[in-house]
Write an enzyme that holds these catalytic residues in place. Structure first.
Site, PDB file in Angstrom:
ATOM      1  CD1 TRP A 152      -3.003   1.432   0.849  1.00  0.00           C
ATOM      2  CD2 TRP A 152      -1.456   2.414   2.127  1.00  0.00           C
ATOM      3  NE1 TRP A 152      -3.478   2.669   1.209  1.00  0.00           N
ATOM      4  CE2 TRP A 152      -2.555   3.298   1.986  1.00  0.00           C
ATOM      5  CE3 TRP A 152      -0.359   2.821   2.889  1.00  0.00           C
ATOM      6  CZ2 TRP A 152      -2.573   4.557   2.599  1.00  0.00           C
ATOM      7  CZ3 TRP A 152      -0.382   4.077   3.489  1.00  0.00           C
ATOM      8  CH2 TRP A 152      -1.483   4.925   3.343  1.00  0.00           C
ATOM      9  CG  HIS A 153       3.397   2.390   3.254  1.00  0.00           C
ATOM     10  ND1 HIS A 153       2.745   1.424   3.994  1.00  0.00           N
ATOM     11  CD2 HIS A 153       3.406   3.506   4.025  1.00  0.00           C
ATOM     12  CE1 HIS A 153       2.402   1.947   5.165  1.00  0.00           C
ATOM     13  NE2 HIS A 153       2.781   3.197   5.201  1.00  0.00           N
ATOM     14  N   GLY A 154       3.806   1.716  -1.378  1.00  0.00           N
ATOM     15  CA  GLY A 154       4.505   2.049  -2.612  1.00  0.00           C
ATOM     16  C   GLY A 154       4.664   0.869  -3.549  1.00  0.00           C
TER      17      GLY A 154
END
Length: 527
Positions: A339-341
């Protein structure tokens, strides 16, 4: 007097090089105009909702341009689907509509966030050669996508009745204080506030002021200064620096990312409080955590609680045995990392936290069993029975156990050791989170472990005296006991109006003096 209308229009239009954010100069003008008219409208529910929604969409347009259309489209889709889910009678149809909502939301997120990653993987594996699309990630898409998903899932589970007015849902989704970088707000927490009577007390104004000033201080004074003058140099080319410089660069980044993100969250919560709305706390002094489980209860609370409620529990949580629980923790954190990257280094970062959470659960289970056995032994021990004397004239029991103070001291040492270990594990993971590649992350670790060079400490401190002073201030503030911080909040809240205004103007002047010449983009803007 000639008015340059073209220049005014340029200021009001979206500028990719200068997006509208809380720490941008234009935002002071934006928020002033907003409150100037809001004070005349906030008691009229429909007018307030329309006015707020228009301002929120304009704010989003100034932050990301035409991508503002995405939030309107996603609001239309999930408003319609949630009402259909609520209306249909059969479980099968409800489930099909929910799956359609999940596919639409995650499909839009994956297209912008992961398409180029998949293309790179295909090219690296030589399955073909596809030109990367070089898609620009729309600001805030990860946050409002998760808000959409939680809304439709709650409706599907029967935990929340969907709103019947589309404007209410668009207002919830586009609420500008939390739109760009969260917190991720649940519809069940926010929507009931939309049509209630707004009452903003002096206490709300004072506490909102404290949060906004504290957030700006953390973001502009601490985070931006440390990053611009030290951290970015270390991570841009770690091979040029000794191990001790790299280590302090990691410590610096730990403070940078905390002050950057929590500062933005505090400003969002504080401004919402000025407007008469409550947004849940998103950070709770996470580096004071004595275990990795506690860390995730304190760090980015809105995301960690979302992952727990909508992913971890859906996977089975701890209901299907210990092994399955550990697997579920790992899967949850792997997805949290993704989700972060759109990079394997984020997946690695999530995986490391997943492993740590699983080991922490194992350790806690072992400790509980050990304590139960230990307590049984103490109860049955004759020596333990002799250490308690009944004092008849006071009708009390006096504990004469000489080991009690020693145990208390040992517990404090263990607690402090837990904080130190947890903090350094989190810092270790931040290396992979921040580094531009696995290669650079490994260089930092290689420098720290193989080229520490303690002699570089004194020159480093001399060259970056102001940076380490600000870094020390950041850590000192973070590790200040919560009751002292509460005293500061109460002090600002109890000030008369003139005092609040004076403090605000002095603070704005201070921020302008120390603000970096170039705007430093918030870290979580890329997520």
């Amino acid at each position: 007097m000639n008015i340059d209308y073209n220049k005014i229009l340029q200021q009001l239009a979206y500028n990719a090089k200068d997006p509208l954010l809380f720490n941008s100069g234009f935002f002071l003008f934006f928020i002033f105009i907003f409150f100037l008219f809001y004070q005349f409208l906030y008691k009229r529910k429909v007018s307030r909702i329309i006015y707020f929604t228009i301002f929120s969409l304009y704010f989003f347009y100034k932050a990301c341009g035409l991508y503002v259309s995405l939030i309107v489209v996603s609001a239309i889709v999930d408003f319609s689907l949630s009402n259909w889910i609520y209306a249909v009678k059969t479980h099968r149809k409800k489930k099909a509509l929910l799956l359609f909502s999940i596919v639409i939301n995650l499909g839009m997120l994956c297209y912008f966030k992961y398409t180029d990653l998949f293309i790179d993987i295909i090219n690296d594996l030589q399955f073909g050669h596809i030109e990367p699309l070089k898609l620009i990630l729309p600001i805030g898409i990860s946050f409002y996508t998760f808000e959409n998903l939680s809304y439709t899932i709650d409706v599907y589970r029967g935990q929340f009745k969907p709103v019947s007015n589309f404007l209410d849902y668009l207002f919830f989704l586009s609420f500008f204080p939390k739109l760009v970088m969260g917190p991720i707000v649940r519809a069940s927490d926010f929507i009931p506030q939309i049509r209630k009577d707004i009452l903003v007390t002096e206490d709300d104004i004072g506490r909102g002021l404290y949060l906004v000033m504290g957030g700006l201080f953390k973001k502009v004074v601490i985070s931006d200064y440390i990053y611009s003058n030290f951290v970015q140099y270390i991570f841009d080319d770690p091979s040029r620096y000794s191990g001790i410089e790299c280590l302090f660069g990691v410590y610096g980044y730990a403070m940078v990312i905390y002050c950057d993100f929590s500062g933005y969250s505090d400003m969002a919560i504080g401004m919402a409080q000025w407007m008469g709305f409550k947004i849940p706390v998103n950070f709770d002094l996470p580096y004071q955590s004595s275990s990795i489980t506690e860390f995730w209860r304190r760090w980015h609370i809105s995301l960690s609680s979302w992952l727990k409620d909508y992913l971890y529990i859906t996977l089975g949580g701890n209901r299907k045995g210990k092994i399955r629980q550990y697997i579920n923790l790992m899967l949850t954190m792997l997805i949290g990392g993704l989700w972060h990257g759109a990079s394997l280094k984020f997946v690695f970062w999530g995986g490391m936290h997943g492993i740590a959470l699983a080991f922490d659960k194992m350790f806690q289970d072992f400790k509980k069993k050990f304590l139960v056995r230990s307590s049984k032994f103490k109860v049955q021990s004759p020596e333990n029975m002799q250490q308690t004397t009944v004092v008849n004239h006071q009708s009390t029991i006096v504990n004469r156990n000489p080991d009690s103070h020693r145990e208390s001291f040992v517990n404090k040492i263990v607690h402090l050791a837990g904080i130190a270990i947890t903090f350094h594990f989190v810092c270790f993971c931040w290396i992979f989170f921040k580094a531009s590649s696995f290669h650079d992350a490994l260089i930092i670790l290689k420098q720290i472990t193989g080229n520490f060079n303690l002699k570089a400490f004194a020159p480093m401190m001399q060259a970056y005296t102001s940076v380490f002073a600000v870094m020390g201030l950041g850590y000192l503030t973070h590790f200040t006991p919560k009751w002292i911080q509460q005293k500061g909040e109460d002090l600002v809240t109890d000030m008369p109006v003139i005092g609040k205004v004076a403090v605000l103007f002095i603070f704005i002047w201070l921020v302008i003096q120390v603000k970096q010449a170039d705007q430093v983009m918030p870290i979580y803007l890329q997520f």
